[in-house]
Each structure stands twice: as C-alpha cells, then as structure tokens.
Design a protein around this motif. Structure first.
Motif, PDB file in Angstrom:
ATOM      1  N   ALA A   2       1.209  -1.194   0.007  1.00 44.16           N
ATOM      2  CA  ALA A   2       0.043  -0.361  -0.070  1.00 44.16           C
ATOM      3  C   ALA A   2       0.807   1.212  -0.297  1.00 44.16           C
ATOM      4  O   ALA A   2       0.326   1.856  -1.221  1.00 44.16           O
ATOM      5  N   ASN A   3       1.904   1.234   0.723  1.00 48.12           N
ATOM      6  CA  ASN A   3       2.777   2.499   0.629  1.00 48.12           C
ATOM      7  C   ASN A   3       3.391   2.636  -0.882  1.00 48.12           C
ATOM      8  O   ASN A   3       3.809   3.847  -1.052  1.00 48.12           O
ATOM      9  N   ASN A   5       2.704   1.745  -3.611  1.00 48.46           N
ATOM     10  CA  ASN A   5       1.291   2.237  -4.723  1.00 48.46           C
ATOM     11  C   ASN A   5       0.466   2.655  -4.086  1.00 48.46           C
ATOM     12  O   ASN A   5      -0.701   2.629  -4.307  1.00 48.46           O
ATOM     13  N   GLU A   6       0.542   3.885  -3.796  1.00 46.25           N
ATOM     14  CA  GLU A   6      -0.345   4.940  -3.061  1.00 46.25           C
ATOM     15  C   GLU A   6      -1.536   5.667  -3.564  1.00 46.25           C
ATOM     16  O   GLU A   6      -2.168   5.700  -3.489  1.00 46.25           O
ATOM     17  N   GLU A   7      -0.647   5.879  -4.726  1.00 45.26           N
ATOM     18  CA  GLU A   7      -2.127   6.362  -6.147  1.00 45.26           C
ATOM     19  C   GLU A   7      -2.759   5.372  -6.473  1.00 45.26           C
ATOM     20  O   GLU A   7      -4.395   5.955  -6.457  1.00 45.26           O
ATOM     21  N   MET A   9      -3.451   2.583  -4.813  1.00 42.25           N
ATOM     22  CA  MET A   9      -4.205   2.263  -3.467  1.00 42.25           C
ATOM     23  C   MET A   9      -5.707   2.823  -2.914  1.00 42.25           C
ATOM     24  O   MET A   9      -6.417   2.250  -2.264  1.00 42.25           O
ATOM     25  N   ASN A  10      -5.368   3.986  -3.355  1.00 45.16           N
ATOM     26  CA  ASN A  10      -6.388   5.397  -2.857  1.00 45.16           C
ATOM     27  C   ASN A  10      -7.282   5.763  -3.982  1.00 45.16           C
ATOM     28  O   ASN A  10      -8.769   5.657  -3.680  1.00 45.16           O
ATOM     29  N   LYS A  11      -7.775   4.357  -5.342  1.00 44.26           N
ATOM     30  CA  LYS A  11      -8.667   3.953  -5.955  1.00 44.26           C
ATOM     31  C   LYS A  11      -9.549   3.014  -5.263  1.00 44.26           C
ATOM     32  O   LYS A  11     -10.679   2.283  -5.378  1.00 44.26           O
ATOM     33  N   LYS A  13     -10.819   0.352  -1.694  1.00 43.97           N
ATOM     34  CA  LYS A  13     -11.130   0.286   0.234  1.00 43.97           C
ATOM     35  C   LYS A  13      -9.760  -1.289   0.462  1.00 43.97           C
ATOM     36  O   LYS A  13     -11.054  -1.887  -0.191  1.00 43.97           O
ATOM     37  N   PHE A  38      -5.849  -1.685   8.529  1.00 38.80           N
ATOM     38  CA  PHE A  38      -6.803  -0.756   8.296  1.00 38.80           C
ATOM     39  C   PHE A  38      -7.981  -1.888   8.988  1.00 38.80           C
ATOM     40  O   PHE A  38      -8.205  -2.698  10.051  1.00 38.80           O
ATOM     41  N   LYS A 103     -15.905  -2.150  -7.810  1.00 41.08           N
ATOM     42  CA  LYS A 103     -16.965  -1.468  -7.301  1.00 41.08           C
ATOM     43  C   LYS A 103     -18.473  -1.068  -6.807  1.00 41.08           C
ATOM     44  O   LYS A 103     -18.722  -0.808  -6.271  1.00 41.08           O
TER      45      LYS A 103
END
Length: 136
Positions: A2-3, A5-7, A9-11, A13, A38, A103
């Motif tokens: 997660a750290n 690939n932050e961009e 991972m922001n997509k 949950k 999490f 989604k």
C-alpha cells in the motif's frame, strides 16, 4: 504494498477478514496495530473462506522430510527478517487469500494463500490496475 502504490491504492478500500476472535485477541491486536491498520471484519460463517477459497486447509507439499525442514527454515528466516513471528494459537489450518472486488461488489480476482510463500506483489498490483482501468 500500500505504501509503494499509494495513488493506485487510493482507488480502493482495503480491509482484512478474520475467521475467529476470542482465541488470540492479543495476537490479533498486535497484527492490527503493528502490521495491518485497516478495518478488520469477522467472517462468522467462514463465507469468504469457504466460497472463495473452497475450504482449503494446510497440507503437506511433500513427504520428503528434508524438503519440509528446508521450507520451514526458509520461511522462518524470511519472517524473522521482516520482524514477524508466527504463533501457534487458534485455528491455523484454514488457508485464505486476497480478493479484489470492483465498485459494484463483484469479485474480480482472487489470490489463494500459499503457506510459507510471499505474496506475488507484481501480480496483485497488475490485478488492481486492471480493475481500476475498467472504472469499476
């Protein structure tokens, strides 16, 4: 993962699913506080474990005692190198994995845990990118 690939991972949950509580709550708390901050959910009926991973349990990959010992030593070395310790508390035979949902809540990818092996991060990132690309 997660750290790094932050961009991406922001997509998504991210949450964890546990199969039991009340057995090793101290270990579960340590896992949550030190490694996986999490949300965690308890799978009361083992629905995810059973439906997605077919009630898989740990089994022998070989009957050769030298290969078993070597595999154990390699896994222990890798875990120690990451500052992780395994415990023998609770039900430890059921194998899980990782599921990526879109989604709409549809399972798009499932990666089955292989005891002793590291996750194949490149494959997981590729699956996340594929789901993100579809806009789901």
């Amino acid at each position: 993962m997660a750290n790094n690939n932050e961009e991406l991972m922001n997509k998504f949950k991210l949450w964890g699913v546990v199969k039991e509580t009340g057995v090793d709550d101290e270990g579960l708390s340590k896992f949550y506080n030190d490694y996986f901050t999490f949300p965690l959910f308890k799978d009361e009926g083992l629905v995810l474990y059973n439906d997605f991973f077919g009630q898989r349990k740990i089994g022998l990959t070989t009957y050769n005692p030298f290969k078993l010992y070597r595999g154990y030593k390699d896994m222990t070395k890798r875990l120690n190198g990451k500052g992780l310790d395994g415990n023998m508390t609770g039900e430890g035979m059921i194998q899980g994995g990782l599921i990526i949902f879109d989604k709409e809540g549809n399972a798009r990818y499932a990666y089955e845990e292989i005891i002793g092996d590291e996750l194949v991060i490149d494959d997981i990132v590729a699956a996340l990118e594929d789901v993100a690309k579809d806009g789901n």
